[in-house]
Design an enzyme around this catalytic site. Structure first.
Site, PDB file in Angstrom:
ATOM      1  N   ASP A   6       0.870  -1.176   0.000  1.00 26.14           N
ATOM      2  CA  ASP A   6       0.000   0.000   0.000  1.00 26.14           C
ATOM      3  C   ASP A   6       0.905   1.223   0.000  1.00 26.14           C
ATOM      4  OD1 ASP A   6      -1.930   1.970   0.415  1.00 26.14           O
ATOM      5  OD2 ASP A   6      -1.983   1.618   2.586  1.00 26.14           O
ATOM      6  N   GLY A   8       1.238   4.947  -0.027  1.00 27.81           N
ATOM      7  CA  GLY A   8       0.471   6.148   0.252  1.00 27.81           C
ATOM      8  C   GLY A   8       1.238   7.412  -0.066  1.00 27.81           C
ATOM      9  N   ASN A   9       0.710   8.545   0.380  1.00 32.81           N
ATOM     10  CA  ASN A   9       1.345   9.831   0.106  1.00 32.81           C
ATOM     11  C   ASN A   9       2.658  10.009   0.854  1.00 32.81           C
ATOM     12  OD1 ASN A   9      -0.581  11.236  -1.679  1.00 32.81           O
ATOM     13  ND2 ASN A   9      -1.991  11.022   0.031  1.00 32.81           N
ATOM     14  N   ASP A  92      -6.937   3.253  -2.801  1.00 35.52           N
ATOM     15  CA  ASP A  92      -6.921   2.990  -1.363  1.00 35.52           C
ATOM     16  C   ASP A  92      -8.334   2.849  -0.822  1.00 35.52           C
ATOM     17  OD1 ASP A  92      -7.300   5.680  -2.014  1.00 35.52           O
ATOM     18  OD2 ASP A  92      -6.334   6.428  -0.209  1.00 35.52           O
ATOM     19  N   ARG A  93      -9.285   3.574  -1.406  1.00 31.69           N
ATOM     20  CA  ARG A  93     -10.676   3.475  -0.972  1.00 31.69           C
ATOM     21  C   ARG A  93     -11.270   2.115  -1.333  1.00 31.69           C
ATOM     22  NH1 ARG A  93     -13.948   8.434  -3.209  1.00 31.69           N
ATOM     23  NH2 ARG A  93     -15.561   7.559  -1.834  1.00 31.69           N
ATOM     24  N   THR A 168      -5.937  31.154  21.898  1.00 32.73           N
ATOM     25  CA  THR A 168      -6.102  30.931  20.463  1.00 32.73           C
ATOM     26  C   THR A 168      -5.699  29.509  20.093  1.00 32.73           C
ATOM     27  OG1 THR A 168      -5.724  33.267  19.971  1.00 32.73           O
ATOM     28  CG2 THR A 168      -5.390  31.703  18.164  1.00 32.73           C
TER      29      THR A 168
END
EC number: 2.7.1.33
Length: 239
Positions: A6, A8-9, A92-93, A168
């Site tokens: 797999d 990936g990015n 990947d989906r 913040t």
């Protein structure tokens, strides 16, 4: 032995399977290390899923005795794909929903992949992949708050932000993380109302931020994409 990759990015995950049993898994951030590993491995069958463009080159690295496959929209799948634009569907989906079907073959499954983007993918109990949704991921939201404003800082996520921020920094953490949890809970509830009995499966690099915060009962499966790739590989070997 089946070897699945797999890509990936940001990293590559490799799974070594004996039939349907995951025996080993490895992660590589450097493609040179991945190449060394794959070139030293022997596989009966091999499959790669890549969100990048190097899949054809990487597929040639391991020594393979049987099938050598690249997951594309044209590859036969152990499910019925009802997506209207299959050529645009992320591999990947589709590997994720194939993994969901492998783990829960008789259930309606909602696969939530908490990665760079949050993806929601639904496969029904009859094995029909219907589609889902794509939403900005956790870190993408923090980056967007910083990038599209003049003075708001880039903040890192924390595990348990307060509901009411008192600075913040803590306001951004509360808004992004608590807001995303509410989004996930809301979408899961909509699926439950529409389809009744539903198995929710959570995977992805940021899954740990959410698995203990969601109201719904979920099944966390960090290796879901690897399991899905292996099921697609076995399906094609048996054709």
């Amino acid at each position: 032995m089946n070897v699945v990759v797999d890509l990936g990015n940001s990293a590559a995950k490799v799974g070594i399977f004996d039939h349907q049993n995951l025996m080993e898994k490895h992660s590589f951030n450097d493609q040179k290390d991945l190449k060394v590993f794959l070139q030293s491995s022997t596989a009966d069958n091999f499959i790669i899923s890549s969100v990048k463009s190097e899949a054809d080159e990487i597929a040639e690295w391991p020594l393979v005795n049987g099938k050598r496959l690249i997951l594309r929209h044209t590859l036969p799948l152990p499910l019925t794909n009802l997506y209207k634009t299959p050529a645009t569907l992320g591999v990947d989906r589709i590997a994720g929903v194939a993994g969901g079907k492998q783990l829960f073959p008789f259930n309606n499954c909602l696969v939530i992949d908490a990665g760079t983007c949050i993806t929601f993918d639904f496969i029904d109990k009859d094995g029909n992949y219907r589609g889902g949704a794509i939403s900005p991921g956790l870190r993408m939201r923090f980056q967007a708050v910083h990038t599209f404003t003049a003075r708001l800082p880039l903040i890192s996520p924390i595990e348990t932000p307060e509901l009411i921020g008192d600075s913040t920094e803590t306001c951004i953490q509360s808004g992004v993380i608590n807001g995303l949890v509410a989004e996930l809970d809301g979408i899961i509830e909509q699926y439950r109302m529409k389809f009744g009995d539903l198995q929710v499966i959570l995977c992805g690099g940021d899954a740990r931020f959410f698995e203990n915060k969601l109201k719904a009962s979920i099944f966390a499966s960090p290796d879901l994409v690897l399991v899905g790739l292996n099921s697609i590989l076995i399906y094609n070997v048996n054709l």
